[in-house]
Design an enzyme around this catalytic site. Structure first.
Site, PDB file in Angstrom:
ATOM      1  N   GLU A 148      66.583  74.897  16.623  1.00  0.00           N
ATOM      2  CA  GLU A 148      67.194  75.948  17.737  1.00  0.00           C
ATOM      3  C   GLU A 148      68.620  75.035  17.480  1.00  0.00           C
ATOM      4  O   GLU A 148      68.306  73.933  16.925  1.00  0.00           O
ATOM      5  CB  GLU A 148      65.983  75.620  18.835  1.00  0.00           C
ATOM      6  CG  GLU A 148      65.475  77.104  18.773  1.00  0.00           C
ATOM      7  CD  GLU A 148      65.296  76.548  20.034  1.00  0.00           C
ATOM      8  OE1 GLU A 148      63.652  77.948  20.537  1.00  0.00           O
ATOM      9  OE2 GLU A 148      63.792  75.744  20.664  1.00  0.00           O
ATOM     10  N   CYS A 163      74.888  71.230  20.554  1.00  0.00           N
ATOM     11  CA  CYS A 163      73.646  70.595  20.062  1.00  0.00           C
ATOM     12  C   CYS A 163      72.682  70.762  18.858  1.00  0.00           C
ATOM     13  O   CYS A 163      72.269  71.913  18.819  1.00  0.00           O
ATOM     14  CB  CYS A 163      72.482  70.300  21.276  1.00  0.00           C
ATOM     15  SG  CYS A 163      71.406  69.759  21.607  1.00  0.00           S
ATOM     16  N   CYS A 175      58.850  67.259  15.116  1.00  0.00           N
ATOM     17  CA  CYS A 175      59.345  65.936  14.927  1.00  0.00           C
ATOM     18  C   CYS A 175      57.966  65.381  15.276  1.00  0.00           C
ATOM     19  O   CYS A 175      56.867  65.685  15.970  1.00  0.00           O
ATOM     20  CB  CYS A 175      60.160  64.975  16.453  1.00  0.00           C
ATOM     21  SG  CYS A 175      60.543  64.087  16.374  1.00  0.00           S
ATOM     22  N   CYS A 220      56.218  62.577  21.786  1.00  0.00           N
ATOM     23  CA  CYS A 220      56.843  61.855  22.805  1.00  0.00           C
ATOM     24  C   CYS A 220      55.966  62.924  24.086  1.00  0.00           C
ATOM     25  O   CYS A 220      56.617  64.456  22.993  1.00  0.00           O
ATOM     26  CB  CYS A 220      58.486  62.337  23.389  1.00  0.00           C
ATOM     27  SG  CYS A 220      58.702  60.697  22.395  1.00  0.00           S
ATOM     28  N   CYS A 226      58.452  66.376  25.588  1.00  0.00           N
ATOM     29  CA  CYS A 226      59.190  66.799  24.721  1.00  0.00           C
ATOM     30  C   CYS A 226      58.278  68.260  24.282  1.00  0.00           C
ATOM     31  O   CYS A 226      57.188  68.097  23.283  1.00  0.00           O
ATOM     32  CB  CYS A 226      59.097  65.957  23.819  1.00  0.00           C
ATOM     33  SG  CYS A 226      60.895  66.678  22.770  1.00  0.00           S
ATOM     34  N   CYS A 242      67.603  69.996  27.463  1.00  0.00           N
ATOM     35  CA  CYS A 242      67.143  68.807  26.464  1.00  0.00           C
ATOM     36  C   CYS A 242      65.189  68.910  26.864  1.00  0.00           C
ATOM     37  O   CYS A 242      64.769  68.978  28.089  1.00  0.00           O
ATOM     38  CB  CYS A 242      66.962  67.432  27.210  1.00  0.00           C
ATOM     39  SG  CYS A 242      68.843  67.000  27.250  1.00  0.00           S
TER      40      CYS A 242
HETATM   41  N1  SAH Z   1      64.531  63.073  19.123  1.00  0.00           N
HETATM   42  C1  SAH Z   1      65.795  62.600  19.774  1.00  0.00           C
HETATM   43  C2  SAH Z   1      66.980  63.436  20.228  1.00  0.00           C
HETATM   44  C3  SAH Z   1      66.354  65.138  21.086  1.00  0.00           C
HETATM   45  S1  SAH Z   1      66.047  65.046  22.596  1.00  0.00           S
HETATM   46  C4  SAH Z   1      65.459  61.501  20.643  1.00  0.00           C
HETATM   47  O1  SAH Z   1      63.918  61.237  21.553  1.00  0.00           O
HETATM   48  O2  SAH Z   1      66.291  60.478  21.448  1.00  0.00           O
HETATM   49  C5  SAH Z   1      67.295  64.442  23.223  1.00  0.00           C
HETATM   50  C6  SAH Z   1      67.168  64.030  24.719  1.00  0.00           C
HETATM   51  O3  SAH Z   1      66.191  64.497  25.769  1.00  0.00           O
HETATM   52  C7  SAH Z   1      66.435  62.047  24.491  1.00  0.00           C
HETATM   53  O4  SAH Z   1      66.734  62.130  25.026  1.00  0.00           O
HETATM   54  C8  SAH Z   1      64.939  63.273  24.964  1.00  0.00           C
HETATM   55  O5  SAH Z   1      63.823  61.545  24.568  1.00  0.00           O
HETATM   56  C9  SAH Z   1      65.185  63.782  25.756  1.00  0.00           C
HETATM   57  N2  SAH Z   1      64.197  64.892  26.140  1.00  0.00           N
HETATM   58  C10 SAH Z   1      62.833  65.774  25.319  1.00  0.00           C
HETATM   59  N3  SAH Z   1      62.261  66.042  26.017  1.00  0.00           N
HETATM   60  C11 SAH Z   1      62.772  65.775  27.542  1.00  0.00           C
HETATM   61  C12 SAH Z   1      62.587  66.913  28.515  1.00  0.00           C
HETATM   62  N4  SAH Z   1      61.374  68.091  28.773  1.00  0.00           N
HETATM   63  N5  SAH Z   1      63.235  67.182  30.287  1.00  0.00           N
HETATM   64  C13 SAH Z   1      64.130  66.167  29.700  1.00  0.00           C
HETATM   65  N6  SAH Z   1      64.657  65.320  28.621  1.00  0.00           N
HETATM   66  C14 SAH Z   1      63.931  65.630  27.412  1.00  0.00           C
HETATM   67 FE1  SF4 Z   2      60.316  63.554  18.537  1.00  0.00          FE
HETATM   68 FE2  SF4 Z   2      61.296  64.934  21.014  1.00  0.00          FE
HETATM   69 FE3  SF4 Z   2      60.315  62.160  21.174  1.00  0.00          FE
HETATM   70 FE4  SF4 Z   2      62.702  63.244  20.265  1.00  0.00          FE
HETATM   71  S1  SF4 Z   2      62.022  63.398  22.379  1.00  0.00           S
HETATM   72  S2  SF4 Z   2      61.448  61.407  18.904  1.00  0.00           S
HETATM   73  S3  SF4 Z   2      62.947  65.355  19.107  1.00  0.00           S
HETATM   74  S4  SF4 Z   2      59.457  64.042  20.293  1.00  0.00           S
END
Ligand code: SAH
Ligand code: SF4
Length: 357
Positions: free
Chosen positions: A90, A117, A124, A128, A131, A346
């Site tokens: 995406e 974006c 991934c 986390c 996410c 995000c």
């Molecule tokens: N993988 C990279 C970039 C992708 S996400 C990273 O983790 O930095 C971009 C941002 O959105 C990151 O700070 C991530 O932690 C945050 N993010 C992920 N899931 C989210 C959610 N459900 N709500 C808000 N921010 C989120």
């Molecule tokens: Fe991966 Fe999502 Fe964690 Fe970014 S926030 S490192 S995309 S699992």
């Protein structure tokens, strides 16, 4: 089949000559692909039909297919693409009005800009828990060509010129270092977007932060910190058990020393998890000597057995106030939500078609 996206002018010249075409054809093709985001050889009207047919037979402009394109009520667009191997990725296109680019542009505020974006991996591995991409697991790294193509494809479909790129879609960009780096260089040189308008967000892969510091790029690096203690961050950003809070902050200090660039600290605000005022104080102490801005991110629900809740706006305000008291002089912003109704915000990118509820 050879994808032309990702080839620079020299490489295109070699290719056209191998195909038996005149060298100058490469310049024409280069312009069509990178300046005009063209995706169809038949639109390359200054090439002969024979040349176009030959190119069609031996190469493709890119390799992605559009599956769906959704538009949010705030204008944000989410594009679901399919790779040549059948995986889904995406990308999101956002419009920002009145962005203040004072640092780069002498205080002028241009009318508005499109920001893309983009994804760097299919899934991934960092996992986390808050996410949506993290729940997909890791499938594979995208090639530089597939990364660049997301930008060109969105320009083609939207007929808008993209001015900013954030590597904040699916995937951990620094776990796909070589292709991400190559894509940045190509986006700068061939697509023509200045590196100062490119941001890479990482969960904190220290060896790659160190490597990036030596590349002499003027990009913005953002760290997804999300907790100021190891205990809390081990849970929220699992690679913290390998690269803990103090070490990752140290690597950022080093990055700033070497690149002279201010970094961004991202902090997703999760109700009752990481939003206590104590944590704000610890965070302030932690980053007070780091040349950085802080971006607090309102949590976006991922719908997958969601144990998390967004902090309320009063708490975000209090957190921000305490943080500011402990790290004076830093800019603390709250990220503006985009595309929530189509799951383009995000952390919501999990290859689903957003349901408008
Ligand atoms: N993988 C990279 C970039 C992708 S996400 C990273 O983790 O930095 C971009 C941002 O959105 C990151 O700070 C991530 O932690 C945050 N993010 C992920 N899931 C989210 C959610 N459900 N709500 C808000 N921010 C989120
Ligand atoms: Fe991966 Fe999502 Fe964690 Fe970014 S926030 S490192 S995309 S699992």
């Amino acid at each position: 089949m050879q994808s032309l996206i990702g080839l620079n002018l020299n490489e295109l010249e070699s290719l056209v000559q191998e195909l038996g075409l005149e060298k100058f054809r490469a310049k024409q093709i280069y312009k069509w692909i990178y300046s005009k985001s063209c995706r169809d050889f038949d639109e390359m009207t200054d090439l002969s039909t024979k040349a176009r047919d030959l190119l069609k037979e031996k190469s493709s402009i890119g390799s992605l297919k559009l599956v769906t394109r959704e538009i949010s009520s705030d204008g944000t667009e989410k594009f679901l693409f399919e790779t040549s191997q059948g995986e889904k990725i995406e990308s999101v296109l956002m419009y920002f009005e009145n962005v203040n680019y004072s640092e780069d542009e002498g205080g002028n505020t241009p009318p508005g800009r499109y920001s893309a974006c983009i994804s760097s991996q299919v899934g991934c591995a960092v996992a986390c828990p808050f996410c949506a991409t993290g729940t997909l697991g890791f499938k594979r790294n995208l090639s530089a060509s597939e990364i660049i193509e997301q930008v060109l494809f969105m320009q083609n479909l939207s007929e808008k010129r993209i001015a900013n790129i954030v590597y904040m879609g699916q995937g951990e960009p620094l776990n796909n270092y070589d292709s991400v780096l190559k894509s940045i260089k190509r986006i700068r040189e061939d697509v023509g977007i200045g590196v100062r308008h490119i941001t890479v967000s990482t969960s904190g892969v220290i060896p790659k932060i160190e490597a990036l510091a030596t590349e002499d790029l003027q990009i913005t690096l953002a760290l997804s910190l999300h907790d100021s203690t190891d205990q809390g961050r081990d849970y929220l950003v699992p690679i913290n058990s390998k690269w803990p809070v103090f070490e990752v902050i140290d690597s950022l200090k080093d990055y700033v020393r070497k690149t002279k660039r201010r970094v961004t600290i991202e902090y997703v605000m999760l109700d009752g998890v990481n939003d206590s005022l104590d944590k704000a104080k610890i965070l302030g102490e932690l980053i007070k000597d780091l040349h950085c801005n802080v971006n607090l991110i309102p949590y976006n629900s991922t719908d997958v057995d969601d144990p998390f809740k967004r902090s309320n706006s009063k708490r975000v305000e209090e957190f921000s106030k305490v943080l500011k008291q402990h790290c004076k002089g830093k800019t603390i912003t709250v990220r503006k939500e985009r595309g929530h109704d189509i799951k383009a915000a995000c952390g919501q990118l999990a290859n689903s078609v957003g349901s408008k509820t």
